[in-house]
Design an enzyme around this catalytic site. Structure first.
Site, PDB file in Angstrom:
ATOM      1  N   ASP A 123      -0.171  52.805  62.569  1.00  0.00           N
ATOM      2  CA  ASP A 123      -1.628  52.831  62.734  1.00  0.00           C
ATOM      3  C   ASP A 123      -2.131  54.196  63.201  1.00  0.00           C
ATOM      4  OD1 ASP A 123      -0.638  52.925  65.276  1.00  0.00           O
ATOM      5  OD2 ASP A 123      -1.821  51.239  66.057  1.00  0.00           O
ATOM      6  N   GLY A 166       2.820  49.340  65.418  1.00  0.00           N
ATOM      7  CA  GLY A 166       2.716  49.382  63.960  1.00  0.00           C
ATOM      8  C   GLY A 166       2.240  50.737  63.450  1.00  0.00           C
ATOM      9  N   SER A 172      -1.492  55.706  65.788  1.00  0.00           N
ATOM     10  CA  SER A 172      -1.754  55.766  67.239  1.00  0.00           C
ATOM     11  C   SER A 172      -1.047  56.952  67.891  1.00  0.00           C
ATOM     12  CB  SER A 172      -1.361  54.455  67.922  1.00  0.00           C
ATOM     13  OG  SER A 172      -0.004  54.139  67.676  1.00  0.00           O
ATOM     14  N   ARG A 227       9.761  61.900  61.194  1.00  0.00           N
ATOM     15  CA  ARG A 227      10.026  61.393  62.544  1.00  0.00           C
ATOM     16  C   ARG A 227       8.728  60.932  63.217  1.00  0.00           C
ATOM     17  NH1 ARG A 227      11.627  64.190  67.803  1.00  0.00           N
ATOM     18  NH2 ARG A 227      12.654  62.517  68.970  1.00  0.00           N
ATOM     19  N   HIS A 259       8.097  57.130  64.623  1.00  0.00           N
ATOM     20  CA  HIS A 259       7.653  56.830  65.988  1.00  0.00           C
ATOM     21  C   HIS A 259       6.289  56.145  65.984  1.00  0.00           C
ATOM     22  CE1 HIS A 259      10.453  59.732  68.405  1.00  0.00           C
ATOM     23  NE2 HIS A 259      11.107  59.048  67.495  1.00  0.00           N
ATOM     24  N   ASP A 260       5.434  56.547  65.046  1.00  0.00           N
ATOM     25  CA  ASP A 260       4.127  55.881  64.941  1.00  0.00           C
ATOM     26  C   ASP A 260       4.329  54.395  64.615  1.00  0.00           C
ATOM     27  OD1 ASP A 260       1.347  55.488  64.734  1.00  0.00           O
ATOM     28  OD2 ASP A 260       1.433  55.774  62.567  1.00  0.00           O
ATOM     29  N   VAL A 308       5.536  51.917  67.454  1.00  0.00           N
ATOM     30  CA  VAL A 308       4.652  51.607  68.579  1.00  0.00           C
ATOM     31  C   VAL A 308       3.354  51.029  68.021  1.00  0.00           C
ATOM     32  CG1 VAL A 308       3.499  52.507  70.638  1.00  0.00           C
ATOM     33  CG2 VAL A 308       5.651  53.536  69.862  1.00  0.00           C
ATOM     34  N   HIS A 327      18.611  61.327  59.411  1.00  0.00           N
ATOM     35  CA  HIS A 327      19.284  62.390  60.162  1.00  0.00           C
ATOM     36  C   HIS A 327      20.169  63.234  59.244  1.00  0.00           C
ATOM     37  CE1 HIS A 327      18.737  60.146  64.294  1.00  0.00           C
ATOM     38  NE2 HIS A 327      17.599  60.598  63.787  1.00  0.00           N
ATOM     39  N   THR A 328      19.962  63.153  57.962  1.00  0.00           N
ATOM     40  CA  THR A 328      20.582  64.070  57.001  1.00  0.00           C
ATOM     41  C   THR A 328      19.881  65.424  57.012  1.00  0.00           C
ATOM     42  OG1 THR A 328      21.124  64.411  54.665  1.00  0.00           O
ATOM     43  CG2 THR A 328      19.077  63.271  55.102  1.00  0.00           C
ATOM     44  N   ASN A 330       8.881  60.530  72.937  1.00  0.00           N
ATOM     45  CA  ASN A 330       8.191  61.416  72.001  1.00  0.00           C
ATOM     46  C   ASN A 330       8.493  62.882  72.236  1.00  0.00           C
ATOM     47  OD1 ASN A 330       6.899  59.478  70.508  1.00  0.00           O
ATOM     48  ND2 ASN A 330       5.326  59.249  72.069  1.00  0.00           N
TER      49      ASN A 330
END
Ligand code: HEM
Ligand code: NAG
Ligand code: NAG
Length: 324
Positions: free
Chosen positions: A73, A71, A75, A61, A65-66, A69, A190-191, A93
């Site tokens: 990277d 790409g 961040s 996850r 999310h990385d 936002v 989400h398994t 987040n």
């Protein structure tokens, strides 16, 4: 020069220019600079999983999310600092976790090959190892991403929210260059893992102000969820995203959707939105675990290819939480 030499020189120049503007990730990126990178990551995450069965869910996850936002990277891994407004503080987040394990992986890699393996690549490698360790597919992880020197907190609105319509979610995936098959396959993550009542309780009692629960919820499953998340109860209580096999990586997420047992509104929408192109993809993955696994592996590579920093862009962070 002969005309042949001019043509040859032009081809060489063209290849160099193209090669630079279209830098590619590669599975062999660390083969000479850190040949044991993969097994070093595996040792750390396998140990982490002995203490936390959810670590794979947490880290994939974070990778997702990385990537959404700015790409892939790294961040998202940056903490607040003088000139860093951490993405961890963006509303989407909330509840991302697993950061201490990322730090443990980074420490182990710095001990073996200092300044070589990026934090962005750590997330991609750890995701593959933990998906396969929990019964899911393997794939050749593309490597060579570099780490950002900035974070983009405002950009966290690009992360899908569990209260959105299928159109809104599909638009966010399309903005990242991902199609409907990627959306359905990647939602199959989400398994495993958990979600807080806060993210789905709106479906259980008064859905969209109707005074009734979400009509696309199986009634037996609804009763179970109401016991887990009573009205006005603790919003932080956790439920399994896959009620049938909560910790295994398999295609039961999709067979659940066919039975109206998707936990999040956005899960069930993939199957239940009338006329949507995602319904038949859910059916395909429900009918064949190997089709799901093949697509998941491809889509993880597609997601991992979102705008990586390569070449001399960005840096290789020594500490994933701060810029060098
Ligand atoms: C399609 C749009 C998506 C939405 C709306 C969504 C939403 C969510 C939400 C609301 C949670 C629970 C968070 C909480 O309790 O605060 C969650 C958990 C999770 N998500 Fe997603 N997600 C999406 C796609 C993805 C993708 C693409 C991946 C990875 C490839 C992913 C992997 C996970 C995992 C593994 C968990 C469980 C994490 C844990 O146990 O800590 N999700 N997601
Ligand atoms: C459901 O929500 C609507 C709109 O927020 C509200 O007007 C209504 O009173 C609620 N119904 C129940 C049964 O709580
Ligand atoms: C894990 C993490 O850093 N979560 C943060 C997400 O954003 C909220 C604010 O919206 C913070 O309070 C959390 O600490």
């Amino acid at each position: 020069m002969s005309s042949f030499s001019y043509v040859a020189a032009a081809i060489v120049l063209f290849t160099i220019v193209l090669g630079n503007t279209n830098a590619q990730l590669s599975p062999s990126f660390y083969d000479t600079t850190c040949p044991d990178a993969y097994s070093i990551v595996r040792n750390v995450v396998e140990k982490a999983q002995e203490n936390d069965i959810r670590i794979g869910a947490k880290l994939i996850r974070v990778h997702f999310h990385d990537c959404f936002v700015n790409g892939c990277d790294g961040s998202l891994l940056l903490d607040d600092a003088d000139d860093i407004d951490s993405e961890k503080n963006g509303a989407p987040n909330l509840s991302t976790a697993g950061y201490p394990v990322v730090d443990d992986i980074k420490t182990a890699l710095e001990n073996a090959c200092p300044g070589v393996v990026s934090c962005a690549d750590i997330l991609a490698i750890a995701s593959e190892i933990l998906v396969s360790a929990n019964g899911g597919p393997t794939w050749e992880v593309q490597l060579g991403r570099r780490d950002s020197r900035t974070a983009n907190r405002a950009g966290t609105t690009a992360i899908p929210s569990p209260f959105e319509t299928l159109d809104q979610i599909a638009k966010k995936f399309a903005d990242a260059g991902l199609d409907s098959t990627d959306l359905v396959a990647l939602s199959g993550a989400h398994t495993f893992g958990r979600a807080r009542c806060a993210t789905f309780v709106h479906r259980l009692y008064n859905f969209s102000g109707t005074g009734n629960p979400d009509p696309s919820l199986d009634t037996t499953y609804l009763e179970t969820l109401r016991q887990t998340c009573p009205q006005g109860g603790n919003a932080g209580t956790l439920a399994n995203l896959d009620p049938s096999t909560p910790n295994g990586f398999d295609h039961n997420y999709f067979t659940n959707l066919q039975k109206n047992r998707g936990l999040l509104q956005t899960d069930q929408e993939l199957f239940s939105t009338s006329g949507a192109d995602t319904t038949s993809i859910v059916d395909r993955f429900a009918n064949s675990q190997s089709e799901f696994f093949d697509s998941f592996a491809k889509s993880m590579i597609n997601m991992g290819n979102i705008k990586p920093l390569t070449g001399s862009d960005g840096e290789i962070r020594f500490d994933c939480k701060r810029v060098n």
